[in-house]
Design an enzyme around this catalytic site. Sequence first.
Site, PDB file in Angstrom:
ATOM      1  N   GLU A 169      19.633  -7.192  19.106  1.00 61.51           N
ATOM      2  CA  GLU A 169      20.629  -6.476  20.413  1.00 61.51           C
ATOM      3  C   GLU A 169      19.722  -6.328  21.651  1.00 61.51           C
ATOM      4  O   GLU A 169      19.688  -5.317  21.899  1.00 61.51           O
ATOM      5  CB  GLU A 169      21.203  -5.258  19.901  1.00 61.51           C
ATOM      6  N   GLU A 371      25.087  -7.674  11.408  1.00 63.25           N
ATOM      7  CA  GLU A 371      25.454  -6.369  11.121  1.00 63.25           C
ATOM      8  C   GLU A 371      27.081  -5.962  11.124  1.00 63.25           C
ATOM      9  O   GLU A 371      27.738  -6.749  12.127  1.00 63.25           O
ATOM     10  CB  GLU A 371      24.831  -5.403  12.369  1.00 63.25           C
TER      11      GLU A 371
END
Length: 477
Positions: A169, A371
């Site tokens: 991220e 995720e």
Amino acid sequence: MIKVNIPKDFMIGAAVSAWQTEGWSGKKDFQDSYLDLWYKNNKNVWHNGYGPAVATDFYNRYKEDISYMKEIGLTHFRSSINWSRFLVDYENAVVDEEYAAYVDNVIDELIANGVEPMFCLEHYEVPAELFEKYGGWESKHVIELFIKYAEKVFDRYGDRVKHWFSFNEPVVVQTRVYLDAIRWPFEQNTKKWMQWNYNKALATARLVALFKEKELKEKYGAKVGVILNPEVTYARSTAEHDQEAARMYDMFFNRTFLDPAIKGEFPEELFILMEKHDITPAHSQKELQIIKENTVDYVGLNLYFPHRVKARTSAWNDSIPFHPEYYYEKFELPGKKMNPYRGWEIYPKIMFDMAMRMKDEYGNIEWFIAENGMGVENEHRFKNEEGIIQDDYRIEFISEHLKWLLKAVEQGANCTGYMLWAFSDNVSPMNAFKNRYGLVSIDLENDRNRSLKKSAHWYKDIIKARQFEALDDRVNK
């Protein structure tokens, strides 16, 4: 209910990060990461004061945790190597042999238990020293230090680890700190935000170049990529102004990372907009060429919830710094299904829609879900008489998202796996242990003892059977 089949070689694993699990055992005083620095300087915003100091104590209990991974049957486990702890000298990439030996042991233990290791080189763990001295990823020098660090990591573990990623991220830290100014040190600076974005895209390309130089694919069959968190973006309506709002959001927050990593270039329009709003990052044609020539082998995508926007209904206040919200406003969908604890909409079709986009717009590159998961507060409420947390809500969440993902695979999407967030309950930024995500429960009141939730037993069953039940979308329409 319907039966959903899981392809034979489809990864079914789970993820955590180093900083959210390891704790500070063995950490030298100067080895703080950005997250450690934030916790020390702004501890009051962390739920009940919990943070990275102890976390889940994975550093001392990794063998116990890996035994649970084996019991569940995880095919893969994704975490990170903590850059701030891996070195004792960041300028010269001098390895901390104590921490490096710990990583050695974790890798060997995973492999011995039949679990494939996957590692990010940075999951918000930029060293605090580099954050304070150079402004972190604002600096091109930090890119050079990152590559020095990566070389040491590849040399040490490249023979055993076959899945490598530059970042997890990469948009998050600077968005919270410099764009929205809601995390320490609370500096609103949109140009700095974009410089971090650009430099991380460049760092990813530089890592790919190093990976090629080391011939890790040829020698060990390894792959290198990046883990992104694109927010699947939906416009309020089909009207042109709402569609344009969604397109602009997508360009600033999603394509800024997807395009350079996969296509080797930033959207041309993005540079026009950056010039217009005076947020163009320092860059060179040589750097853009490096990005063009060093695209990733695959990407991991973190998908949790949809993002809904509409055209602005009020004029932008020109007295405040530019923010991409200049082009859109958030839209709250009436009647949406919510996770009330996290405040996120639950919309499993994001998996299918993103998969089709990867197929149609990004050359059907290999990718996987890195995720996806559901955080719930006060899970101890759901313990049965045997003390097992009955997290049926998590089982439903996983099965519905996995169903839509595998529907896309059936239609040709090149998705090769699903990694649940998270393997165990763990510390999150600010929320700490407030919302629990794990298959494995961490009991903070009793020496952080571990136990399997109902979802862990269910996950074990579907991994073994390669099949699960899910709701039939044709019912009750």
